[in-house]
Design a protein around this motif. Structure first.
Motif, PDB file in Angstrom:
ATOM      1  N   MET A 207      16.191 -47.748  -7.783  1.00  0.00           N
ATOM      2  CA  MET A 207      17.107 -48.870  -7.535  1.00  0.00           C
ATOM      3  C   MET A 207      17.171 -49.790  -8.766  1.00  0.00           C
ATOM      4  N   VAL A 208      16.006 -50.010  -9.379  1.00  0.00           N
ATOM      5  CA  VAL A 208      15.967 -50.849 -10.591  1.00  0.00           C
ATOM      6  C   VAL A 208      16.867 -50.241 -11.664  1.00  0.00           C
ATOM      7  N   GLU A 209      16.787 -48.930 -11.810  1.00  0.00           N
ATOM      8  CA  GLU A 209      17.604 -48.281 -12.852  1.00  0.00           C
ATOM      9  C   GLU A 209      19.099 -48.393 -12.550  1.00  0.00           C
ATOM     10  N   CYS A 210      19.450 -48.299 -11.258  1.00  0.00           N
ATOM     11  CA  CYS A 210      20.866 -48.483 -10.891  1.00  0.00           C
ATOM     12  C   CYS A 210      21.316 -49.874 -11.320  1.00  0.00           C
ATOM     13  N   GLN A 211      20.478 -50.866 -11.016  1.00  0.00           N
ATOM     14  CA  GLN A 211      20.830 -52.250 -11.353  1.00  0.00           C
ATOM     15  C   GLN A 211      20.918 -52.452 -12.850  1.00  0.00           C
ATOM     16  N   LEU A 212      19.997 -51.819 -13.569  1.00  0.00           N
ATOM     17  CA  LEU A 212      20.005 -52.002 -15.023  1.00  0.00           C
ATOM     18  C   LEU A 212      21.272 -51.423 -15.642  1.00  0.00           C
TER      19      LEU A 212
ATOM     20  N   ASP B 152      26.229 -52.867 -18.311  1.00  0.00           N
ATOM     21  CA  ASP B 152      27.683 -52.783 -18.377  1.00  0.00           C
ATOM     22  C   ASP B 152      28.298 -54.187 -18.322  1.00  0.00           C
ATOM     23  N   ALA B 153      27.664 -55.078 -17.544  1.00  0.00           N
ATOM     24  CA  ALA B 153      28.151 -56.462 -17.486  1.00  0.00           C
ATOM     25  C   ALA B 153      27.980 -57.134 -18.856  1.00  0.00           C
TER      26      ALA B 153
ATOM     27  N   ARG C 249      27.955 -55.637 -21.696  1.00  0.00           N
ATOM     28  CA  ARG C 249      28.970 -55.041 -22.570  1.00  0.00           C
ATOM     29  C   ARG C 249      30.318 -55.734 -22.344  1.00  0.00           C
ATOM     30  N   HIS C 250      30.595 -56.013 -21.067  1.00  0.00           N
ATOM     31  CA  HIS C 250      31.851 -56.684 -20.735  1.00  0.00           C
ATOM     32  C   HIS C 250      31.917 -58.061 -21.393  1.00  0.00           C
ATOM     33  N   LEU C 251      30.813 -58.802 -21.307  1.00  0.00           N
ATOM     34  CA  LEU C 251      30.765 -60.129 -21.937  1.00  0.00           C
ATOM     35  C   LEU C 251      30.996 -60.004 -23.442  1.00  0.00           C
ATOM     36  N   ASP C 252      30.313 -59.051 -24.048  1.00  0.00           N
ATOM     37  CA  ASP C 252      30.438 -58.872 -25.500  1.00  0.00           C
ATOM     38  C   ASP C 252      31.868 -58.489 -25.892  1.00  0.00           C
ATOM     39  N   ARG C 253      32.435 -57.561 -25.099  1.00  0.00           N
ATOM     40  CA  ARG C 253      33.746 -57.009 -25.462  1.00  0.00           C
ATOM     41  C   ARG C 253      34.856 -58.035 -25.280  1.00  0.00           C
ATOM     42  N   THR C 254      34.753 -58.812 -24.185  1.00  0.00           N
ATOM     43  CA  THR C 254      35.848 -59.726 -23.873  1.00  0.00           C
ATOM     44  C   THR C 254      35.640 -61.107 -24.487  1.00  0.00           C
ATOM     45  N   GLY C 255      34.430 -61.374 -24.927  1.00  0.00           N
ATOM     46  CA  GLY C 255      34.157 -62.695 -25.477  1.00  0.00           C
ATOM     47  C   GLY C 255      33.992 -63.750 -24.393  1.00  0.00           C
TER      48      GLY C 255
ATOM     49  N   PHE D 184      30.214 -52.094 -14.150  1.00  0.00           N
ATOM     50  CA  PHE D 184      30.475 -53.496 -13.816  1.00  0.00           C
ATOM     51  C   PHE D 184      31.932 -53.605 -13.368  1.00  0.00           C
ATOM     52  N   ASP D 185      32.191 -54.393 -12.321  1.00  0.00           N
ATOM     53  CA  ASP D 185      33.521 -54.469 -11.713  1.00  0.00           C
ATOM     54  C   ASP D 185      34.102 -55.879 -11.848  1.00  0.00           C
TER      55      ASP D 185
END
Ligand code: N01
Length: 486
Positions: A395-400, A405-406, A408-414, A475-476
């Motif tokens: 479960m920890v690995e699923c969350q990680l 991915d979240a 990455r989203h922050l980095d990509r979108t600024g 991440f959604d």
């Protein structure tokens, strides 16, 4: 004036969750992160629980990181020292030491509008993102027993074992019959003069298929690429099949028959057997595995005392029936603050409320990971992500995967901050509650630490864990409020 040291990411806890986060952050190229832990060593629950006989009841090959397999496990179910050693070795292997701040307790963390300000025993720091991996089973729960302060003997919790205390010849009360007690009772029973086991609810106990892993097998795991992954996959899917019994409790009847046969084989006395026979449906509480628990209870120096504890007097524990048992040591095997974990009182969100205040006794998080009102906060093994049948490391690995991915989203979108919308969190929780309703965890006729103070089963994932993997692969952003950089 120089402000507090700032990091991109702060991680609370250096157990399976926090170390896993650190390893994957590093592998993804993040270097600006810190891992805080109040202990002076890494390892979390596997550092803290050192009671005699402490071992994992999930098979070794499954109870490790998929990205850090260990072909050298010596037993099919590993003991605590080996698991703790496995975790400690990850620090050197992945070069995590520069990121660790051990002996540093987090007293509080508050969102100040653009970042997390974290107060620790070693000073203040700040971070854009906070990952809480403090663990659901980290804070021992001690019942408030009347008269305990008058006892006069030794008192400790199983998760804070007193290795300085020689139990030889002592008269010991053990309170609790959960996963911890059933492991240490057989170990200490031959040493002590008398052992009184205060049982409130007899648990379901199944045989444990524990065995040494031979040198030949270990050599094969090292030599043949993929062999250990194959073994792991086999164990994983067998465990997933077992989940059917939790989701459709009628299937549990077979398990109950097997457990009763185990009890019959190991306890010849019908009167004792009757008292050890569970009275709720198997799976409602954690199913325990042991080959030596029942035999220990048949020893002449061991007495099972039913009904729990009414109180404590100087040199004695008072039973529910009002009689006394004279003892000089009390060991609490009474579990942990799970749904009322102290860290929830220390993390303060956007509107100044703590997680505990937002939750009102019933923890809720979108995908068990993010919480409305708490921007850029990720909870590892948060509400609704425990499992009754398989490895929490999965479960920890699923969350990680989701957290990375979240990021990455922050980095990509600024974007500077994300938090789940109230509607997304509400919808998620109502689906969880609906699925939970028919499971053995909520309909099995017991009280357990899976339930919170409102009676909701908020600690567990109400499904197969592969379905959790599917939900957390990406991440959604559609379910999030996103704050764009000004
Ligand atoms: O704690 P528990 P635990 N008076 O909460 C009793 C994990 N774990 O430390 O059942 C009298 O299960 C309580 O009685 P009742 C695993 O996930 C894993 O044993 O509520 N009794 C119960 O018998 C596990 O589930 C491993 O009626 C009182 C016991 O104390 C979790 O940790 C090994 C009482 C508490 O049982 C917790 O296990 C060990 C009172 N006032 C633990 N209050 C592995 O193998 C409580 N009790 C991986």
């Amino acid at each position: 004036m120089v402000g507090p040291q700032h990091y991109r990411i702060a991680v609370i806890g250096a157990g399976f969750g926090g170390l896993g986060a650190a390893i994957l952050l590093k592998r993804r190229g993040y270097d600006d992160f810190v891992v805080l832990d109040r202990g002076t060593e890494v390892g979390g629950t596997w550092r803290d629980n050192t009671y005699p006989g402490c071992a994992c009841d999930v098979p070794s090959h499954l109870y490790s990181y998929s990205f850090g397999l260990n072909p050298g496990w010596s037993r099919s179910f590993s003991a605590q020292p080996e698991i703790w050693d496995y975790l400690r070795r990850r620090v050197g292997e992945y070069g995590l030491a520069p990121h660790l701040r051990l002996g540093t307790e987090v007293h509080g963390a508050a969102w100040d509008g653009g970042r997390w300000v974290v107060e620790t025993s070693g000073g203040t720091l700040s971070a854009d993102v906070l990952i809480s991996a403090s663990g659901p089973l980290c804070e021992p729960a001690l019942p408030k027993l009347s008269g305990l302060e008058t006892f006069g003997g030794e008192v400790f919790h199983s998760a804070r074992w007193r290795h300085d205390l020689d139990l030889t010849g002592r008269r010991v009360a053990v309170i609790g019959t959960g996963a911890s007690a059933i492991q240490f009772v057989p170990e200490i029973a031959p040493e002590v003069e008398r052992l009184y086991l205060f049982q409130r609810t007899p648990p379901w106990v199944m045989p444990k298929a524990d065995r040494p892993i031979s040198r030949l097998e270990r050599r094969a795991f090292r030599a043949v690429p993929g062999l250990q992954r194959l073994a792991r996959a086999g164990i994983y899917w067998a465990r997933e099949a077992q989940a059917t019994g939790f989701l459709k409790p009628v299937v549990m009847r077979l398990g109950q028959r097997m457990s009763r046969a185990h009890l019959r084989r190991q306890v010849p006395d019908p009167a004792l057997r009757a008292r050890l026979t569970p009275r709720y449906r198997m799976g409602c509480k954690r199913v325990l595995l042991s080959n030596d628990y029942y035999p220990a209870l048949t020893r002449s120096n061991v007495e099972v005392v039913d009904g729990g504890v009414a109180g404590v007097r100087p040199g004695a524990v008072v039973t529910a029936g009002g009689t006394e048992r004279a003892v000089d040591t009390i060991i609490f095997a009474t579990g942990f603050h799970v749904t009322d974990t102290p860290i929830a009182q220390r993390i303060r969100g956007r509107d100044g409320r703590t997680l505990a205040e937002a939750w009102q006794g019933s923890p809720q998080a979108y995908l068990g990971t993010t919480v409305t009102g708490f921007p850029n906060l990720f909870l590892l093994l948060g509400p609704g992500t425990g499992t009754g049948h398989t490895s929490v490391v999965f479960m920890v690995e699923c969350q990680l995967a989701y957290v990375l991915d979240a990021l990455r989203h922050l980095d990509r979108t600024g974007a500077t901050a994300i938090e789940p919308t109230a509607a997304a969190q509400r919808a998620f929780i109502s689906t969880m509650d609906r699925k939970m309703a028919g499971t053995v965890w909520s309909a099995g006729g017991c009280e357990s630490w899976y339930q919170d103070s409102t009676g909701r089963v908020s600690a567990l994932w109400p499904g197969y864990t592969w379905s959790y993997r599917l939900r957390t692969r990406r991440f959604d952003p559609a379910h999030y409020e996103v704050v764009a950089r000004a």
